[in-house]
Design a protein around this motif. Structure first.
Motif, mmCIF file in Angstrom:
data_model
loop_
_atom_site.group_PDB
_atom_site.id
_atom_site.type_symbol
_atom_site.label_atom_id
_atom_site.label_comp_id
_atom_site.label_asym_id
_atom_site.label_seq_id
_atom_site.Cartn_x
_atom_site.Cartn_y
_atom_site.Cartn_z
ATOM 1 N N GLN A 79 -15.031 5.930 3.780
ATOM 2 C CA GLN A 79 -15.804 7.071 4.242
ATOM 3 C C GLN A 79 -15.128 8.337 3.740
ATOM 4 O OE1 GLN A 79 -17.021 6.742 8.352
ATOM 5 N NE2 GLN A 79 -16.491 8.889 8.683
ATOM 6 N N LEU A 80 -15.866 9.170 3.026
ATOM 7 C CA LEU A 80 -15.355 10.445 2.556
ATOM 8 C C LEU A 80 -15.125 11.355 3.755
ATOM 9 C CD1 LEU A 80 -14.691 12.127 0.012
ATOM 10 C CD2 LEU A 80 -17.060 12.893 0.032
ATOM 11 N N GLU A 81 -13.973 12.005 3.797
ATOM 12 C CA GLU A 81 -13.596 12.847 4.933
ATOM 13 C C GLU A 81 -13.181 14.234 4.457
ATOM 14 O OE1 GLU A 81 -13.703 12.068 8.098
ATOM 15 O OE2 GLU A 81 -13.813 9.882 8.146
ATOM 16 N N GLU A 82 -12.984 15.129 5.414
ATOM 17 C CA GLU A 82 -12.436 16.456 5.124
ATOM 18 C C GLU A 82 -10.931 16.322 4.897
ATOM 19 O OE1 GLU A 82 -14.038 19.498 4.994
ATOM 20 O OE2 GLU A 82 -15.918 18.386 5.149
ATOM 21 N N ILE A 83 -10.409 17.096 3.957
ATOM 22 C CA ILE A 83 -8.963 17.120 3.709
ATOM 23 C C ILE A 83 -8.257 17.603 4.970
ATOM 24 C CG2 ILE A 83 -7.139 18.281 2.378
ATOM 25 C CD1 ILE A 83 -8.615 16.323 0.675
ATOM 26 N N ARG A 84 -7.171 16.932 5.329
ATOM 27 C CA ARG A 84 -6.401 17.330 6.515
ATOM 28 C C ARG A 84 -4.987 17.761 6.151
ATOM 29 N NH1 ARG A 84 -8.551 12.800 10.722
ATOM 30 N NH2 ARG A 84 -10.725 13.455 10.648
ATOM 31 N N ASN A 85 -4.717 17.861 4.856
ATOM 32 C CA ASN A 85 -3.403 18.315 4.367
ATOM 33 C C ASN A 85 -2.242 17.553 4.991
ATOM 34 O OD1 ASN A 85 -4.364 20.332 2.527
ATOM 35 N ND2 ASN A 85 -4.950 21.506 4.323
ATOM 36 N N ARG A 86 -2.349 16.246 4.968
ATOM 37 C CA ARG A 86 -1.271 15.401 5.473
ATOM 38 C C ARG A 86 -0.061 15.524 4.556
ATOM 39 N NH1 ARG A 86 -3.183 12.680 9.751
ATOM 40 N NH2 ARG A 86 -5.387 12.212 9.807
ATOM 41 N N GLN A 87 1.101 15.244 5.129
ATOM 42 C CA GLN A 87 2.349 15.302 4.372
ATOM 43 C C GLN A 87 2.898 13.891 4.210
ATOM 44 O OE1 GLN A 87 3.483 18.312 3.105
ATOM 45 N NE2 GLN A 87 1.501 18.963 3.888
ATOM 46 N N GLY A 88 3.209 13.501 2.979
ATOM 47 C CA GLY A 88 3.810 12.198 2.731
ATOM 48 C C GLY A 88 2.867 11.042 3.035
ATOM 49 N N PHE A 89 3.420 9.833 3.001
ATOM 50 C CA PHE A 89 2.645 8.632 3.314
ATOM 51 C C PHE A 89 3.431 7.804 4.308
ATOM 52 C CE2 PHE A 89 0.638 4.552 2.937
ATOM 53 C CZ PHE A 89 -0.704 4.896 2.803
ATOM 54 N N ARG A 90 2.774 7.406 5.393
ATOM 55 C CA ARG A 90 3.447 6.667 6.461
ATOM 56 C C ARG A 90 2.834 5.285 6.634
ATOM 57 N NH1 ARG A 90 2.970 9.831 11.616
ATOM 58 N NH2 ARG A 90 4.454 8.284 12.346
ATOM 59 N N ILE A 91 3.706 4.325 6.925
ATOM 60 C CA ILE A 91 3.265 2.972 7.291
ATOM 61 C C ILE A 91 3.396 2.894 8.817
ATOM 62 C CG2 ILE A 91 3.729 0.502 7.118
ATOM 63 C CD1 ILE A 91 4.885 1.096 4.312
ATOM 64 N N LEU A 92 2.259 2.772 9.490
ATOM 65 C CA LEU A 92 2.235 2.724 10.946
ATOM 66 C C LEU A 92 2.157 1.283 11.427
ATOM 67 C CD1 LEU A 92 -0.378 5.588 11.434
ATOM 68 C CD2 LEU A 92 2.108 5.787 11.355
ATOM 69 N N ARG A 93 2.469 1.082 12.671
ATOM 70 C CA ARG A 93 2.402 -0.272 13.250
ATOM 71 C C ARG A 93 0.986 -0.623 13.642
ATOM 72 N NH1 ARG A 93 6.796 -3.007 13.451
ATOM 73 N NH2 ARG A 93 8.744 -1.915 13.426
ATOM 74 N N THR A 124 0.846 -1.197 0.000
ATOM 75 C CA THR A 124 0.000 0.000 0.000
ATOM 76 C C THR A 124 0.878 1.242 0.000
ATOM 77 O OG1 THR A 124 -1.775 -1.152 1.171
ATOM 78 C CG2 THR A 124 -1.809 1.263 1.249
ATOM 79 N N GLY A 125 1.922 1.222 0.800
ATOM 80 C CA GLY A 125 2.863 2.342 0.837
ATOM 81 C C GLY A 125 3.536 2.576 -0.503
ATOM 82 N N LEU A 126 3.955 1.502 -1.156
ATOM 83 C CA LEU A 126 4.584 1.630 -2.478
ATOM 84 C C LEU A 126 3.631 2.262 -3.482
ATOM 85 C CD1 LEU A 126 6.492 -1.756 -3.037
ATOM 86 C CD2 LEU A 126 7.460 0.475 -2.437
ATOM 87 N N LYS A 127 2.383 1.774 -3.514
ATOM 88 C CA LYS A 127 1.397 2.281 -4.461
ATOM 89 C C LYS A 127 1.052 3.736 -4.154
ATOM 90 C CE LYS A 127 -1.312 1.765 -7.985
ATOM 91 N NZ LYS A 127 -0.749 1.552 -9.318
ATOM 92 N N ALA A 128 0.876 4.052 -2.883
ATOM 93 C CA ALA A 128 0.550 5.432 -2.498
ATOM 94 C C ALA A 128 1.662 6.384 -2.916
ATOM 95 C CB ALA A 128 0.315 5.510 -0.993
ATOM 96 N N LYS A 129 2.903 5.988 -2.688
ATOM 97 C CA LYS A 129 4.037 6.844 -3.070
ATOM 98 C C LYS A 129 4.124 6.979 -4.584
ATOM 99 C CE LYS A 129 6.376 6.065 1.247
ATOM 100 N NZ LYS A 129 7.346 5.320 1.997
ATOM 101 N N GLU A 130 3.861 5.900 -5.304
ATOM 102 C CA GLU A 130 3.853 5.940 -6.768
ATOM 103 C C GLU A 130 2.819 6.947 -7.283
ATOM 104 O OE1 GLU A 130 1.893 3.103 -10.124
ATOM 105 O OE2 GLU A 130 3.201 2.082 -8.685
ATOM 106 N N LEU A 131 1.656 6.989 -6.633
ATOM 107 C CA LEU A 131 0.571 7.870 -7.074
ATOM 108 C C LEU A 131 0.633 9.273 -6.467
ATOM 109 C CD1 LEU A 131 -2.447 5.383 -6.865
ATOM 110 C CD2 LEU A 131 -1.236 6.148 -8.927
#
Length: 91
Positions: free
Chosen positions: A77-91, A23-30
């Motif tokens: 679930q559609l949400e409000e944009i939170r302007n996150r930075q990057g993509f993280r893989i959490l535990r 998922t992280g690989l695909k998210a970073k690719e996109l």
């Protein structure tokens, strides 16, 4: 292009099959922003933000997932944009 954010829960055989890693690989690719993590109940939870077409592509990818995954269901679930930075893989 409009920005979209989705909170997503994926169930099936999605833990122990590198689902988060792929998922992280695909998210970073996109260029998707957000995170992905395992839940104690065996599901995977994720947050995706980005342009609408790319977020839709990410959601479609989640239906198949990593090579060994067997996705049974996806709740989103559609949400409000939170302007996150990057993509993280959490535990």
């Amino acid at each position: 292009m409009g920005q979209k954010a989705f909170h997503v829960w994926i169930s099936g055989r999605v833990q122990g099959v590198s689902y988060r890693y792929y998922t992280g690989l695909k998210a970073k690719e996109l260029g998707i922003r957000g995170w992905v993590k395992n839940l104690p109940d065996g599901r995977v939870e994720a947050w995706f933000e980005g342009t609408e077409p790319l977020v839709i592509e990410m959601l479609q990818w989640c239906r198949k997932g990593s090579p060994l995954a067997r996705v049974m269901n996806i709740e989103q679930q559609l949400e409000e944009i939170r302007n996150r930075q990057g993509f993280r893989i959490l535990r």
